[in-house]
Design an enzyme around this catalytic site. Structure first.
Site, PDB file in Angstrom:
ATOM      1  N   ASP A  49      -6.266  -4.999   2.464  1.00  0.00           N
ATOM      2  CA  ASP A  49      -6.246  -3.605   2.051  1.00  0.00           C
ATOM      3  C   ASP A  49      -5.881  -3.603   0.568  1.00  0.00           C
ATOM      4  O   ASP A  49      -5.392  -4.601   0.032  1.00  0.00           O
ATOM      5  CB  ASP A  49      -5.202  -2.851   2.881  1.00  0.00           C
TER       6      ASP A  49
ATOM      7  N   ASP B 272      -4.547  -0.370  -1.748  1.00  0.00           N
ATOM      8  CA  ASP B 272      -3.379   0.440  -2.103  1.00  0.00           C
ATOM      9  C   ASP B 272      -2.204   0.127  -1.182  1.00  0.00           C
ATOM     10  O   ASP B 272      -2.315   0.250   0.034  1.00  0.00           O
ATOM     11  CB  ASP B 272      -3.709   1.936  -1.993  1.00  0.00           C
TER      12      ASP B 272
END
Length: 228
Positions: free
Chosen positions: A10, A12
């Protein structure tokens, strides 16, 4: 011949601490509407579901309701402002580069699977001089689906030239754990990201509190790859 093992991250709250710039963009549109600014510390758990959801959550904090058209307008303005300020204060989490170097030395390759728009994701990683690290960088608009839909993860793995059976997901929130479970791959949760629910409660296979712990966690989960 089997493909190299792949770690899918991922973005952020996992690879990069983007909260200061995301909240800066949120406050830009809120202030223009005459609403109070949101402190970064308060807004960290609101990040992760895309720009529109972040704006909706920011409005909810002030008990403000807006029409779909108004939220559309704010979203367009948010993205325009954020694009210009995407790496003003955002930076990789401590220990990331050393962890990636160690894992790369062991033969792992890397990809990004995020609910951020692909163009913004690539721009951010380019600004941070990280693009070359990743075999694929895919966002919510890349395949027309977002996490936790397993299609986005499977297609990211395919674009990176990986194999689902030799991949590991790393993320900070429910959509990351959910997409990994639905795609049938193991998942490492980071405890320093952006989630309202503590990552341990989402039951990833392993939880790490610092990027220095990533190589060890990967080693444990990848032990089964040797026989594949």
């Amino acid at each position: 011949m089997t493909s190299s093992p792949l770690i899918v991250f991922d973005l952020d709250g996992t690879l990069v601490d983007t909260a200061p710039d995301l909240v800066g963009a949120l406050n830009f549109v809120l202030q223009r509407e005459g609403l109070p600014l949101v402190p970064v510390a308060s807004a960290r758990t609101m990040i992760g579901a895309g720009a529109r959801k972040l704006i909706e959550r920011g409005l909810e904090l002030e008990g403000r309701a807006m029409s779909v058209a108004d939220i559309d307008r704010l979203t367009v303005d948010f993205i325009a402002y954020y694009r210009e300020h995407i790496a003003d204060a955002s930076k990789p989490f401590e220990g990331l580069y050393a962890a990636l170097d160690e894992l790369e030395g062991r033969g792992f390759r890397f990809a990004v699977c995020t609910n951020k728009l692909e163009g913004l994701s690539k721009l951010l990683l380019a600004k941070l001089d990280m693009t070359k690290r990743f075999a694929a960088i895919c966002g919510a608009d890349t395949f027309g689906v977002a996490k936790p839909d397993p299609t986005i993860l499977r297609q990211t793995i395919a674009r990176a030239g990986g194999d689902v059976s030799r991949s590991i997901m790393v993320g900070d929130s429910g959509p990351d754990v959910g997409v990994a479970r639905r795609a049938g791959i193991p998942v490492i949760g980071v405890a320093f990201g952006y989630t309202e629910i503590p990552i341990a409660e989402l039951k990833p296979d392993i939880v790490i509190g610092h990027m220095r712990e990533l190589p060890g966690a990967v080693k444990n989960l990848a032990a089964s790859f040797a026989s594949q």
